[in-house]
Design a protein around this motif. Structure first.
Motif, mmCIF file in Angstrom:
data_model
loop_
_atom_site.group_PDB
_atom_site.id
_atom_site.type_symbol
_atom_site.label_atom_id
_atom_site.label_comp_id
_atom_site.label_asym_id
_atom_site.label_seq_id
_atom_site.Cartn_x
_atom_site.Cartn_y
_atom_site.Cartn_z
ATOM 1 N N ILE A 27 57.087 -47.061 63.346
ATOM 2 C CA ILE A 27 57.416 -48.347 64.097
ATOM 3 C C ILE A 27 57.733 -48.325 65.439
ATOM 4 C CG2 ILE A 27 58.718 -50.640 63.793
ATOM 5 C CD1 ILE A 27 58.282 -50.487 60.904
ATOM 6 N N SER A 31 56.169 -49.720 68.675
ATOM 7 C CA SER A 31 56.537 -51.112 68.717
ATOM 8 C C SER A 31 56.933 -51.431 70.058
ATOM 9 C CB SER A 31 57.812 -51.380 68.044
ATOM 10 O OG SER A 31 58.407 -52.588 68.395
ATOM 11 N N ALA A 69 60.934 -56.079 66.279
ATOM 12 C CA ALA A 69 60.384 -54.877 66.724
ATOM 13 C C ALA A 69 59.096 -55.510 67.291
ATOM 14 C CB ALA A 69 60.317 -53.874 65.503
ATOM 15 N N LEU A 70 58.248 -56.445 66.369
ATOM 16 C CA LEU A 70 56.935 -56.549 66.507
ATOM 17 C C LEU A 70 57.033 -58.378 66.646
ATOM 18 C CD1 LEU A 70 55.343 -54.612 63.826
ATOM 19 C CD2 LEU A 70 55.261 -54.033 66.235
#
Length: 213
Positions: A27, A31, A69-70
Motif C-alpha cells: 500500500i 498509495s 492512504a487511498l
C-alpha cells in the motif's frame, strides 16, 4: 432538471486489525496518500456512486485520529482507506461514517470469491511475464503461485492480510480497485496452500447482503 442523487450503496466495509509487513509495504509503495506502517489498523470503505467516497472521507477524517492512504474514484465505485496506530480510532471513524449514512456494517455487500488459481512449479516465462507489471515482490521460477479474484474489489486486501498472517508467503501483487480485486501470492507449495485456506476462510466468514447489481 432534477438534481436528486441516487441512494448511496455501501459496497465494502472491511476492517483490518493489524496490517502485515508486506501488505503495508505494498500500500505504501502504491498509495498517493499517507504511508501506512505494519502493525497499524485500517479500514476500507467502497461506495457507489463513486463520488460518495468524498463524503465518507470527510466524515471519517473529522471524526477520529485517522489518516488516508487511498481516496480513489474509478468508473463505477469510490474507494477510501484510512489507518491509525490505534484500532479504536479506526473503528470510531468508521462508525461515524455508518451513522451519518444511516447504515450498519450489515448493509455492506458480502464478499464473493469469483475465482482462484493454484499453480505449482511456475514456469520461468510465466514468472517473467508476471514480474513485468507486479508492484510487489518478484515471482521466482519454480515457486507455487496462488491467484484470487473477489468482488467487491477492496475485500482482497483483507484476504491478503490474513494470508500473510497465516503463512510465510510473498506478496507479488494486490489490486483492490474496480469490479474485481485480485491478489497474487507465491512461496512453497505448503505455505501457499496455508495462505490460500486462510484467505478463503477470512472472506467466507464475513457477513453482509447479496450484491444485486
Amino acid at each position: 432538471m432534477s438534481t436528486s442523487n441516487p441512494a448511496p450503496t455501501l459496497r465494502t466495509y472491511a476492517f483490518v486489525d493489524r496490517m502485515q509487513p508486506q501488505c503495508a509495504a505494498h500500500i505504501a509503495a502504491t498509495s498517493p496518500g499517507d504511508v501506512p506502517l505494519a502493525g497499524m489498523a485500517e479500514l476500507y470503505i467502497e461506495m457507489a456512486p463513486g463520488n460518495e467516497v468524498f463524503r465518507a472521507a470527510d466524515i471519517a477524517l473529522k471524526a477520529a485520529g485517522v489518516r488516508p492512504a487511498l481516496q480513489i474514484i474509478e468508473r463505477e465505485f469510490g474507494l477510501l482507506e484510512i489507518h491509525s496506530e490505534q484500532q479504536a480510532e479506526v473503528l470510531a471513524s468508521g462508525q461515524a461514517v455508518l451513522d451519518e449514512l444511516g447504515m450498519t456494517e450489515a448493509d455492506r455487500i458480502r464478499p464473493t470469491i469469483a475465482s482462484t488459481q493454484f499453480i505449482t512449479n511456475v514456469h520461468p516465462y510465466q514468472a517473467q511475464l508476471l514480474n513485468k507489471w507486479r508492484k510487489g515482490s518478484m515471482l521466482m521460477p519454480g515457486q507455487s503461485l496462488f491467484v484470487m479474484e473477489v468482488a467487491p474489489a477492496a475485500y482482497i486486501s483483507v484476504a491478503a492480510n490474513e494470508a500473510e498472517k497465516a503463512a510465510s508467503i510473498t506478496v507479488i501483487e494486490l489490486r483492490a480497485v474496480g469490479r474485481f480485486g485480485r491478489m497474487f501470492l507465491s512461496g512453497t507449495e505448503s505455505e501457499v496452500q496455508t495462505a490460500r485456506d486462510a484467505a478463503v476462510a477470512a472472506l467466507e466468514g464475513m457477513h453482509g447482503r447479496e450484491d444485486r447489481r
